[in-house]
Design a protein around this motif. Structure first.
Motif, PDB file in Angstrom:
ATOM      1  N   PRO A 140      46.641  47.401  43.729  1.00 59.04           N
ATOM      2  CA  PRO A 140      47.695  48.136  43.014  1.00 59.04           C
ATOM      3  C   PRO A 140      48.521  47.262  42.090  1.00 59.04           C
ATOM      4  CG  PRO A 140      47.936  48.360  45.407  1.00 59.04           C
ATOM      5  CD  PRO A 140      46.751  47.516  45.171  1.00 59.04           C
ATOM      6  N   PHE A 141      48.497  45.961  42.272  1.00 58.48           N
ATOM      7  CA  PHE A 141      49.354  45.112  41.458  1.00 58.48           C
ATOM      8  C   PHE A 141      48.573  44.349  40.409  1.00 58.48           C
ATOM      9  CE2 PHE A 141      50.511  45.132  45.960  1.00 58.48           C
ATOM     10  CZ  PHE A 141      51.506  46.101  45.882  1.00 58.48           C
ATOM     11  N   GLY A 142      47.348  44.781  40.193  1.00 63.08           N
ATOM     12  CA  GLY A 142      46.564  44.136  39.153  1.00 63.08           C
ATOM     13  C   GLY A 142      46.110  42.746  39.508  1.00 63.08           C
ATOM     14  N   LEU A 143      46.157  42.411  40.795  1.00 64.15           N
ATOM     15  CA  LEU A 143      45.688  41.089  41.213  1.00 64.15           C
ATOM     16  C   LEU A 143      44.214  41.171  41.547  1.00 64.15           C
ATOM     17  CD1 LEU A 143      48.729  40.158  43.417  1.00 64.15           C
ATOM     18  CD2 LEU A 143      48.270  39.446  41.061  1.00 64.15           C
ATOM     19  N   LEU A 144      43.826  40.395  42.568  1.00 64.71           N
ATOM     20  CA  LEU A 144      42.410  40.333  42.907  1.00 64.71           C
ATOM     21  C   LEU A 144      41.899  41.681  43.392  1.00 64.71           C
ATOM     22  CD1 LEU A 144      42.586  36.994  44.838  1.00 64.71           C
ATOM     23  CD2 LEU A 144      41.480  37.362  42.632  1.00 64.71           C
ATOM     24  N   PRO A 145      40.811  42.111  42.849  1.00 60.92           N
ATOM     25  CA  PRO A 145      40.228  43.337  43.384  1.00 60.92           C
ATOM     26  C   PRO A 145      39.413  43.013  44.639  1.00 60.92           C
ATOM     27  CG  PRO A 145      38.926  42.557  41.558  1.00 60.92           C
ATOM     28  CD  PRO A 145      40.041  41.567  41.742  1.00 60.92           C
ATOM     29  N   GLY A 146      39.067  44.018  45.399  1.00 65.47           N
ATOM     30  CA  GLY A 146      38.258  43.726  46.573  1.00 65.47           C
ATOM     31  C   GLY A 146      37.957  44.960  47.383  1.00 65.47           C
TER      32      GLY A 146
END
Lengths: 173, 110, 372, 147, 156, 181, 332
Positions: free
Chosen positions: G270-276
């Motif tokens: 949700p915060f545009g960091l690492l996807p996974g």
């Protein structure tokens, strides 16, 4: 020989050649004992206590047996909770027959155990104990039994299935 | 033989034969079934045979393979509409005449 | 189209609901004749829980019948006891000490709350919501604990005796009852928000299961059923028995005649019962809880009388005939559920299956009370 | 049209409130009593099956075999017997059988006892695989009295 | 719902029935509610229960119960109808007696549909036949029951 | 003899087996649909046949069509037919009379001749040479064509569907209205 | 046998096993989640005694169901009766094939994945109905009739909503749809108010339709206990019933996966960091919890009320949403 002991006999009578299946059998019985789905089947006063047993305070679900199935086809356990009358007897037997094997019967309350206060000489309506109709595995007397007694009955049935009691016994206070 | 077998799905003829068979089976069912629903089911088979032909032609012969598919889509639309109408008629007939057997619908003739 | 083709009736099928069916709360069987999902005819078949109470009333002494009273309408068992001892006291001319009457009223009203709570839960289960049942049971357990501390049992109380009650209440009970009244009051807004206001619940109850006042009258439906149809018939007000004339309470009446009206009547009755309990606790006089001269073998004079009480489900009446012996000559038990169910057949015609089951649930039936 | 939307929004609001109520309860304290591990103490008046009382002085049952309880029982589930030994002041109980399966726990027997010899046990969790356990309960043996 | 007809007027109506019969078996008495649980106790000939029910229906009474009693010594059976007015709370008890060997009397289920079940039940227990009843089949007893358990000479 | 299991050899065989499978399912379902006496089987056969047909469409490189086939035919048409069977409460056709048996044989012969003739015709016809395809027949192309070249037909189909729904409503409604009391 | 071939085969097999395992695991443990969560809402404990925290409860239930006798009631239509449970469990498992759980973890990235899920979803309606009819039980037949009316009614708003999404994403490919939502929760379709201000409403409609399509309370007409005994399942015993149970839960999983992909940005954080993968699972199980939460909060809707809800509220709203999407796309 009482009809009620039919099941016991069945379990004891294992042919010697099949004895190595005993472990599997034990496992199956352990699973069955921990997943006794009762039928939604209330007859009289005890049905209310059966509901109370399923309710939050006593909570049958801890033992995995809160899944009350409305259809006998999906239930393992018939809790006969209340007075069985002769008029009802055919329905009780039919319901029992509709349940798939393996199946168990728990007679809850004095009426289901032996007709309770409603048996008197000259009575014309009440079946003196549901074991006259179908084999009963566990008897829980009381009029009506407290919810703890019903839970205790479930534990007793588990004890019957697995051969040992996993829970502490409770002394009445 | 094996060669034909492995190449079957690349031959137009195979699809056409399938379509023809579907059509024939549908025709057979259409004659044999004595109920409106049965006839409707067979009719759907006939339509299925037809759309199979369209798609096959579209895939193998047409310049624009989309055409065949669009025809099949149209047939689907028609079939759905047809099913809706036939079934509502059937229900109305059934409600009024208590049967969906075609034989018993003599009254309609007069 | 020919006219005789149209005259053929639409085919209907018979659906057997019960004797074991989740919606029938026990051993009621309803032979439904259905046209699709519409009910053409619903014939209740009862008697699967017939336990010969009236027969037992004749073949044993008055006192020995007492345990039976707890087993007719077991959800509100004290009312049956009240009706029965009331009838016998009237027949034998016994005077009950005031403290005993107050205790009867307090325990009965607590029982009424328990019964209505159970009904709310069971009704919601009929409508497919399970959680409210458990909240209701949670509150109900408090009442049962209170009553158990006095009577010794949780459900099938055998508490009232001719001329009084068998155990006096103690201070713990009084404190506990006051606490319960307070806690139950604070719970009511939750039920209101969780159940009464819920849009699904309202859609399923409002305008569903209309019972006109005249239907109720002709069928003898009483209790919340008739009060939900706009008639303020309440035995406690009409023929004040016990000490109800000294207590201030309202009779909730709704004129919508639908399931929602019956639901609201019961919810309001819980509130009224809390008021009654509170007042009665405040007025509880000191004194004995049993009349002095109650003979061990009660032999009322010849004659008959009628006594009825407002049970949780309606008017519970006892007509006792005495021939001067130790046993009643005839004991008629008029159960409210019997009359309430008898109107189901006529009133459910043309309803949808779902709605009819909602109506059935809203009648608050206890089957062994009907079958007796 | 406004009413249409109003109804939708109000309906959705009531549903949200309902979900809120269940959500809050997810984190409330459980009311469950873990039966085999923890259990209730029965209230003093709890009615289990009946039990004979022992006279603390003599260690014998208080019962004087007056038969009042047997007579008072609505469902005839009490059978008691006694005999008068030579030289004894009163009858001595020789057997007291209870058929608990027909008992209705009404308490009339206990009330009828003028000698305070009967009481309710607090056995609230009886179960058995045999019906006979409750059809013939030998109360005399339970109380440890002389046979 | 209409307000109650005063007990006095009702009494007059019942007395009118009584006078119509040549042999007056009827007995109309106001009773003390506190002692008897009813305000008006009316005894009518068995064939007049329909009229009595109609009077009470017109006065907007509600049916409460129907009871049978087997007076074995008198060789009679008594049928007791209890009515109550849902607004005023006044009670009327109507009694009728029929001979024990021919227990028949008219049904009032056409006037009070609620009487249907009560009459079926009374038929179950006593074998009293209500003429004109739409379906006098066992209600509480099994469908094929032929016995009448509340008769005093009943032996299973 | 060694069996060559290189992908170039195996894939065609697997795909041919799959093709045979779906074709078989199609025909099997069709036969069941046409010949079953119980309408429930008939419709189930139809559904089966349509699943197979969807597979054939996949082989014809029309995945969109295949999925629509399942979505519309099984999800809608078959369900509606089944629904009608249930509402009309007809499970079985009346047992075949001897005359019907004869008629059945006649039907079969005619159908078989028809099939034979068609197959012969297919075999004899010299089809046009394969044209150069202007696109791949992907969903985008279908959509574009549907709203440009076939726009009119598309609108027409919409109108037909609308009319069908309205007609169905009217017919079914009056049917009901006549009979309720 | 070339190495690539083997790899392919192994990969295929692994996916097959994984898929079935995933389905079975979810079905089993969602029942436990359901029982636990319901218990918590109701101030009780739920299964605790079978294994630590009741974790072995599903195992016990599963083994028990498998070892139960399979009854064939007298009047049933045997082939259809037996086919029913099998056919009902296959399509939802097949649906899992095309669902991208993370950037790389997808069995088959199919271009028409979205359509495929709906096509397969349509099959289960048919099969459930067939099973109800084959049971030759009146309760089952009524339930079967209800299923059809219900599923058709809710398929329309569902498809219309999805259609409006497809319009704004230009793709049927689930992978592509997720890719478009990368970079923070404000890029999720749910909150992309720029393309369509009605997006949250659309999500709500989707969620309601998901409940209805997977026959969950408050729309569980298939198994309306207090009316129709056990609905379609009334005559099924043992594993026959178990398979229906599994299918119901796999349907929920598929529905929640789809909701995650379509509205909640799939595997993106949700915060545009690492996807996974875990983000996907968190979102999906959160939705599953929602589904259970809804079930234990409300009574069941009345059947005609349920149809009214669809025809009078959801379909108009969904159509309005479609129209708005079209207008917005044209304008911006």
């Amino acid at each position: 020989m009482e009809e009620g002991s039919l099941h016991l006999e069945k379990q004891v009578d294992v042919p010697p050649g099949l004895i190595h299946f005993a472990a599997l059998d034990n496992f199956l019985n352990l699973c069955r004992a921990n997943s006794l789905w009762p039928m939604t089947f209330g007859l009289a006063c005890c049905a209310i206590e059966m509901m109370a047993t399923g309710a939050s305070r006593f909570d049958m679900s801890r033992f995995g047996c809160e899944v009350f199935r409305p259809s006998p086809r999906q239930s393992d356990l018939m809790i006969v909770s209340g007075t069985v009358t002769w008029k009802m007897s055919t329905a009780v037997v039919t319901l029992y027959d509709q349940m798939p094997e393996p199946k168990w019967v728990l007679a809850m309350g004095n009426c289901a155990v032996a007709g309770g206060p409603f048996v008197f000489p000259g009575q014309y309506s009440v079946v003196p104990g549901v074991d006259k109709l179908i084999p009963v595995d566990v008897y829980v007397p009381g009029c009506p039994p407290r919810p703890e007694a019903l839970i205790e009955g479930m534990l007793k049935l588990e004890e019957k299935l697995t051969g040992r009691r996993r829970w502490p016994t409770v002394e009445a206070k | 033989m094996l060669n034909f077998f492995t190449q079957a799905s690349h031959h137009l003829g195979v699809y056409l034969v399938l379509g023809a068979l579907l059509f024939a089976i549908g025709f057979f069912g259409f004659c044999r079934h004595r109920t409106l629903v049965g006839m409707l089911v067979s009719g759907e088979l006939i339509l299925a045979g037809a759309s199979l032909n369209f798609v096959a032609f579209g895939r193998f012969l047409a310049a624009d393979p989309v055409t065949g598919q669009i025809f099949a889509l149209f047939i689907m639309g028609i079939a759905a509409a047809e099913a809706a109408i036939v079934l509502s008629i059937m229900l109305a007939v059934y409600r009024n005449y208590r049967t969906i057997q075609t034989r018993d619908l003599k009254e309609m003739e007069g | 189209m020919s006219s005789d083709a149209q005259a053929i009736h639409h085919e209907s099928f018979v659906l057997n609901v019960g004797p074991q069916h989740p919606a029938t709360h026990g051993v009621l069987r309803i032979k439904l004749t259905m046209d699709g999902e519409y009910i053409v005819d619903a014939e209740p078949v009862i008697g699967y829980g017939h336990r010969m109470h009236e027969k037992m009333g004749e073949n044993r002494s008055y006192a020995k019948f007492l345990p039976n009273t707890g087993r007719m309408d077991y959800v509100a068992a004290l009312f049956n006891g009240h009706g029965y001892v009331g009838a016998v006291e009237r027949l034998a001319g016994l005077v009950v000490p005031e403290r005993a009457e107050y205790i009867r009223v307090i325990t009965c009203e607590l029982n009424r709350i328990a019964s209505h709570l159970l009904w709310v839960g069971a009704f919601l289960v009929d409508l497919g919501g399970f959680t409210p049942l458990l909240y209701c049971f949670d509150d109900r357990e408090h009442i049962l604990d209170l009553i158990e501390s006095v009577t010794g049992s949780r459900l099938t109380f055998c508490y009232f005796r001719f001329g009084g009650v068998c155990n006096d209440v103690d201070d713990n009970f009084i404190v506990g009852a006051r606490d319960f009244v307070a806690s139950m009051r604070s719970r009511m807004p939750m039920y209101d928000a969780f159940v009464s206001k819920n849009i699904i619940f309202r859609k399923r109850c409002e305008g569903i299961g209309i019972l006109s006042a005249d239907d109720c009258r002709k069928y003898g439906a009483t209790g919340p059923v008739i009060r939900g149809s706009g008639v303020a018939y309440d035995v406690r007000k009409m023929e004040p028995y016990s000490v109800y004339s000294q207590l201030d309470f309202n009779v909730p009446v709704y004129t919508e005649c639908d399931c929602m009206a019956r639901y609201r009547v019961r919810i309001d009755e819980i509130v009224e019962s809390l008021r009654i309990v509170e007042q009665a606790l405040g007025k509880l006089p000191a004194g004995p809880v049993m009349a002095d001269k109650v003979p061990r073998a009660l032999k009322p004079p010849k004659g008959d009388c009628y006594f009825n009480v407002e049970s949780a489900r309606g008017s519970f009446g006892v007509r006792a005939f005495s021939d001067g012996s130790e046993n009643a000559y005839r004991l008629k038990l008029r159960s409210p559920c019997f009359s309430n169910l008898s109107l189901f057949q006529e009133c459910s015609r043309g309803m949808l299956l779902t709605d009819a089951l909602a109506l059935l649930g809203s009648l608050d039936l206890v089957i062994p009370d009907i079958d007796r | 049209m406004i009413k249409y939307f109003q109804e939708i929004i109000e309906g959705a609001y009531t549903l949200a409130v309902g979900m809120g109520i269940t959500f809050v309860r997810m984190f409330r304290r459980r009311v469950t009593l873990d039966y085999p591990y923890r259990s209730l103490t029965m209230t003093a008046r709890y009615r289990g099956h009946i039990e004979l009382k022992r006279d603390e002085a003599t260690g014998q049952p208080k019962c004087v075999v007056c038969m009042a309880c047997q007579k008072a029982c609505p469902s005839n589930c009490i059978k008691l017997d006694g005999q008068k030994p030579e030289g004894a002041p009163r009858k001595v109980l020789t057997s007291y059988m209870l058929d608990f399966t027909t008992c209705s726990l009404c308490g009339l027997c206990v009330e009828s006892c003028k000698f305070d010899a009967l009481t309710f046990s607090h056995d609230y969790n009886l179960t058995s695989m045999r019906k006979e356990d409750y059809q013939t309960m030998d109360l005399l043996r339970r109380v440890g009295g002389a046979k | 719902m209409e307000s109650a007809m005063p007990v006095k007027d009702l009494k007059a109506s019942f007395e009118a029935i009584a006078q119509r019969d040549a042999v007056s078996q009827s007995l109309v008495a106001e009773t003390d509610h506190a002692a008897k649980g009813t305000n008006l106790d009316v005894t009518v000939p068995a064939e007049r229960v329909g009229d009595a029910a109609r009077i009470l229906d017109l006065a907007a009474y509600m049916i409460e119960a129907i009871t049978g009693v087997d007076w074995l010594a008198d060789k009679q059976m008594e049928i007791v109808y209890d009515f109550v007015h849902p607004v005023s709370g006044e009670r009327v008890t109507v009694r009728a007696r029929v001979p024990r060997d021919k227990p028949e009397l008219p049904s009032i289920s056409a006037v009070f549909p609620g009487a249907n079940w009560h009459e079926r039940e009374t038929h179950d227990f006593f074998g009293i036949v209500f003429e004109g009843h739409p379906g006098l089949i066992p209600l509480l007893l099994p469908e094929d029951a032929t016995f009448h358990p509340l008769r005093k000479d009943f032996a299973p | 003899m060694t069996i060559d299991l290189s992908p170039e050899k195996v894939y065609p065989v697997v795909s041919a087996l799959l093709f045979a499978g779906v074709a078989g399912i199609t025909l099997l379902g069709a036969v069941v649909a046409a010949s079953a006496r119980r309408l429930v089987y008939s419709v189930s056969g139809l559904a089966l046949s349509f699943v197979g047909l969807a597979g054939i469409y996949l082989f014809l490189q029309s995945p969109f069509l295949a999925l629509m086939q399942i979505l519309i035919y099984i999800g809608a048409v078959c369900v509606v037919i089944m629904f009608a069977i249930m509402l009309a409460d007809v499970v079985e056709e009346k047992s075949a009379r001897p005359r019907a048996l004869l008629a059945g044989i006649a039907c079969f012969l005619v159908a078989a001749m028809l099939a034979f003739a068609l197959i012969v015709l297919i075999g004899r016809t010299a089809w046009m040479p394969k044209a150069v395809q202007v696109n791949t027949g992907a969903v985008q192309d279908i959509g574009r064509a549907l709203l440009t070249r076939f726009g009119f037909a598309f609108e027409l189909i919409s109108v037909v569907l609308l009319l069908a729904i309205l007609g169905a409503l009217v017919v079914a409604r009056t049917g009901r209205g006549n009979n309720r009391e | 046998m070339t190495e690539g071939m083997v790899m392919n085969l192994v990969r295929l097999l692994l996916y097959l096993v994984g898929m079935i395992g995933f389905a079975a695991f979810n079905a089993a443990y969602l029942t436990l989640l359901e029982r636990k969560q319901a218990s918590w809402m109701q101030l009780r404990r739920g299964p605790t005694e079978v294994g630590p925290w009741g974790l072995l409860q599903p195992v016990a239930d599963g083994v028990k169901l498998m070892s139960k006798q399979l009854l064939l009631p007298r009047d049933v239509d045997v082939p259809l009766f037996l086919l029913g449970p099998i056919m009902v469990v296959v399509p939802p498992i097949l649906c899992l094939v095309t669902i991208p759980f993370s950037e790389t973890l997808v069995a088959r990235n199919f271009n028409l994945g979205l359509l495929m899920i709906f096509a397969f979803g349509a099959i289960s309606t048919f099969v459930l109905m067939l099973a109800g009819l084959a049971s030759a039980n009146k309760f089952s037949s009524i339930a079967a009739a209800r299923i059809v009316a219900q599923n058709i009614a809710y398929e329309i708003p569902l498809l219309v909503i999805v259609l409006s999404l497809v319009m704004s994403t230009h793709s049927f490919n689930l992978h592509t749809i997720v890719d478009q939502q990368a970079g923070g929760f404000w890029h999720w379709n749910l909150l992309r108010l720029g393309t369509n201000p009605l997006m949250p409403v659309a999500f709500l409609i989707y969620f309601i339709c998901l409940l209805a399509e997977s026959n969950r309370a408050p729309f569980d007409m298939v198994e309306a206990e207090s009316e129709l005994v056990a609905g379609v399942f009334t005559e099924y015993s043992g594993m026959g019933f178990g398979l229906f149970f599994i299918a119901e839960y796999v349907n929920i999983v598929v529905g929640c996966c789809l909701a995650t992909i379509l509205f909640l940005g799939g595997w993106h954080c949700p915060f545009g960091l690492l996807p996974g993968l875990h983000w996907f699972l968190i979102k999906m199980y959160a939705l599953c919890v929602m589904v259970v939460w809804v079930r234990w909060s409300f009574p069941r809707t009345q059947f005609y009320g349920l149809l009214n809800l669809s025809w009078k509220i959801l379909i108009p709203l969904a159509l309005a949403n479609l129209l708005l999407t079209a207008v917005m796309l044209k304008l911006f």
